[in-house]
Design a protein around this motif. Sequence first.
Motif, PDB file in Angstrom:
ATOM      1  N   PRO A  42       2.916  10.391 -13.705  1.00 43.14           N
ATOM      2  CA  PRO A  42       2.063  10.206 -14.881  1.00 43.14           C
ATOM      3  C   PRO A  42       1.347   8.852 -14.862  1.00 43.14           C
ATOM      4  O   PRO A  42       1.822   7.884 -14.261  1.00 43.14           O
ATOM      5  CB  PRO A  42       3.053  10.272 -16.050  1.00 43.14           C
ATOM      6  N   HIS A  43       0.208   8.817 -15.538  1.00 44.99           N
ATOM      7  CA  HIS A  43      -0.564   7.575 -15.611  1.00 44.99           C
ATOM      8  C   HIS A  43       0.259   6.448 -16.215  1.00 44.99           C
ATOM      9  O   HIS A  43       0.102   5.280 -15.831  1.00 44.99           O
ATOM     10  CB  HIS A  43      -1.827   7.819 -16.450  1.00 44.99           C
ATOM     11  N   ALA A  56       0.830  -1.210   0.000  1.00 45.73           N
ATOM     12  CA  ALA A  56       0.000   0.000   0.000  1.00 45.73           C
ATOM     13  C   ALA A  56       0.866   1.263   0.000  1.00 45.73           C
ATOM     14  O   ALA A  56       0.551   2.248  -0.691  1.00 45.73           O
ATOM     15  CB  ALA A  56      -0.918  -0.005   1.222  1.00 45.73           C
ATOM     16  N   ARG A  57       1.952   1.249   0.768  1.00 50.80           N
ATOM     17  CA  ARG A  57       2.845   2.415   0.821  1.00 50.80           C
ATOM     18  C   ARG A  57       3.475   2.681  -0.545  1.00 50.80           C
ATOM     19  O   ARG A  57       3.754   3.826  -0.898  1.00 50.80           O
ATOM     20  CB  ARG A  57       3.939   2.186   1.868  1.00 50.80           C
ATOM     21  N   MET A  58       3.756   1.633  -1.293  1.00 47.54           N
ATOM     22  CA  MET A  58       4.306   1.806  -2.639  1.00 47.54           C
ATOM     23  C   MET A  58       3.377   2.667  -3.501  1.00 47.54           C
ATOM     24  O   MET A  58       3.804   3.646  -4.126  1.00 47.54           O
ATOM     25  CB  MET A  58       4.503   0.436  -3.290  1.00 47.54           C
ATOM     26  N   TRP A  59       2.081   2.298  -3.498  1.00 52.39           N
ATOM     27  CA  TRP A  59       1.125   3.083  -4.283  1.00 52.39           C
ATOM     28  C   TRP A  59       0.959   4.491  -3.701  1.00 52.39           C
ATOM     29  O   TRP A  59       0.797   5.468  -4.454  1.00 52.39           O
ATOM     30  CB  TRP A  59      -0.227   2.373  -4.336  1.00 52.39           C
ATOM     31  N   ALA A  60       1.038   4.613  -2.366  1.00 52.65           N
ATOM     32  CA  ALA A  60       0.889   5.929  -1.739  1.00 52.65           C
ATOM     33  C   ALA A  60       1.993   6.881  -2.184  1.00 52.65           C
ATOM     34  O   ALA A  60       1.744   8.064  -2.435  1.00 52.65           O
ATOM     35  CB  ALA A  60       0.896   5.788  -0.214  1.00 52.65           C
ATOM     36  N   ILE A  61       3.221   6.373  -2.304  1.00 55.31           N
ATOM     37  CA  ILE A  61       4.335   7.206  -2.769  1.00 55.31           C
ATOM     38  C   ILE A  61       4.054   7.740  -4.171  1.00 55.31           C
ATOM     39  O   ILE A  61       4.238   8.923  -4.461  1.00 55.31           O
ATOM     40  CB  ILE A  61       5.653   6.404  -2.753  1.00 55.31           C
ATOM     41  N   LEU A  62       3.583   6.853  -5.045  1.00 55.71           N
ATOM     42  CA  LEU A  62       3.337   7.241  -6.433  1.00 55.71           C
ATOM     43  C   LEU A  62       2.185   8.232  -6.544  1.00 55.71           C
ATOM     44  O   LEU A  62       2.241   9.197  -7.312  1.00 55.71           O
ATOM     45  CB  LEU A  62       3.049   5.992  -7.268  1.00 55.71           C
ATOM     46  N   ILE A  63       1.135   7.996  -5.767  1.00 53.81           N
ATOM     47  CA  ILE A  63      -0.015   8.897  -5.806  1.00 53.81           C
ATOM     48  C   ILE A  63       0.349  10.271  -5.268  1.00 53.81           C
ATOM     49  O   ILE A  63       0.008  11.309  -5.862  1.00 53.81           O
ATOM     50  CB  ILE A  63      -1.190   8.294  -5.016  1.00 53.81           C
ATOM     51  N   LYS A  64       1.069  10.297  -4.157  1.00 57.57           N
ATOM     52  CA  LYS A  64       1.469  11.577  -3.568  1.00 57.57           C
ATOM     53  C   LYS A  64       2.349  12.376  -4.521  1.00 57.57           C
ATOM     54  O   LYS A  64       2.240  13.608  -4.599  1.00 57.57           O
ATOM     55  CB  LYS A  64       2.206  11.331  -2.253  1.00 57.57           C
ATOM     56  N   ALA A  65       3.199  11.675  -5.261  1.00 56.68           N
ATOM     57  CA  ALA A  65       4.100  12.361  -6.199  1.00 56.68           C
ATOM     58  C   ALA A  65       3.397  12.761  -7.491  1.00 56.68           C
ATOM     59  O   ALA A  65       3.993  13.447  -8.328  1.00 56.68           O
ATOM     60  CB  ALA A  65       5.286  11.471  -6.514  1.00 56.68           C
ATOM     61  N   GLN A  66       2.150  12.339  -7.658  1.00 58.75           N
ATOM     62  CA  GLN A  66       1.366  12.656  -8.859  1.00 58.75           C
ATOM     63  C   GLN A  66       2.115  12.265 -10.134  1.00 58.75           C
ATOM     64  O   GLN A  66       2.244  13.042 -11.081  1.00 58.75           O
ATOM     65  CB  GLN A  66       0.994  14.151  -8.888  1.00 58.75           C
TER      66      GLN A  66
END
Length: 336
Positions: free
Chosen positions: A133-134, A121-131
Motif C-alpha cells: 500500500p501507498h 535500490a533493492r529495498m524499494w524494488a522489494i516493496l514495488i514488486k510486492a505492490q
Amino acid sequence: MTAAFSLAQVREAIQRYLLEALPKPEAYQRPELAEYARLLRDYPERGGKMLRGMLLVYTGLAYGAKLEALLPVAAALELFQNWALIHDDIEDASEERRGKPALHKLYGMPLALNAGDALHARMWAILIKAQVPHTVLSEFVKLVELTAQGQHLEMTWMERQRFDLQEADYLEMVGQKAAYYTAVAPLRLGALAAGVEPPVVFEEAGMKLGIGFQIVDDVLNLEGDPAKYGKEIAGDLWEGKRTLILLHFLQKADPDERARAEHLLRIPREQKPAAEVGWLHERLLQSGAVAYAQRAAEALLTEGLKQLEPVLLEAPQKDFAVGVLGVLQSLVRREA
C-alpha cells in the motif's frame, strides 16, 4: 489464528526472503559482477537478530495480516538496516560490523559505498514488486529521511567539534537517527501492512523504546562482551560520538578532566593515542556516567512497554500481540 510462528521461524523466513531478493554471484559470468553480488550479500549473510523485522511481522499478524503479505515489508526494513549500516560504517570510519571487518575495510570505501547504494535500490524494488500500500511506501520515505536527518546532526557535531551539547540534544538526535526506525517504524509498518491505522501510542512509546535501545547500545560499546556485541568495544570513543554517557561525564567532570577529554576527542581517529582512549574509557566507567545512562535507558524502556501493552492487547489476534511484547522485550533487553 494462534501464534504458530516462533521467533526463530520468523527470523528464518525474513532472512530467506531477503537473500532471495539479492543477486547471486553464480548468476554472473563476469568476475567483477560476481564480486558485486558478493558485496551486496555480505552484510545480509552475516545475519543479525532481525528484531526490527520480527517486530513488524508480529505486529502485522496481531492486526490480522497474513505472513506472506508481511515478509516483503519486513525484508525491506531489514535491507534498509543493512545498507544504512554500510553507509554509517563509512561515515564513522568503523572497524567492525557483526564480528567481522566493516565492508569498506574489506573492499575499500568506493566499492562499499556503491554496494550500499545498490541495496537501497533493492529495498524499494522489494516493496514495488510486492505492490504494498501507498501508506507503507510513505512510511519508508519517512524513516529514511528521519534517519538521514539524525545522522547529519551527529556528524556535524563531530566535524564541528561541538562540546556545548546537552542531554536534550542527544535525545533529539538519537530519536531521529535510530529510535524511529528501530521501534516506531516496525510497529507502524506492521499495522499499515495489515490495512490498519496505527495507534497514536505507537509513536510516543516506540520513541521511548528506541531511544532506550540506543542508550543500551552505547553502554554495551563500553562494557559489553566483544564476542556478543559484534562491534568494536570503545569504538564510540575512537570515533568521537556524542553519547548520553559522554555528555553526562563532561557536564560533571572537573575543568582539567573535561579539557583532557575534549582534547582527545578533537584528535582524528587514526592519530588518537590508545593510552588516552583507555583513560577516557576507564573514567566513564568509574565516574558513574555509564551507570547513569543505564538507569535512563531502563526508565525509558519500562515507560514504553507500559504504554504499549494495553493497546497491543486490544489487537484482534491477542496471541500475536503477546508475541509483539515478547519481541520488544528481546529488542530492548538485548536478550535474543
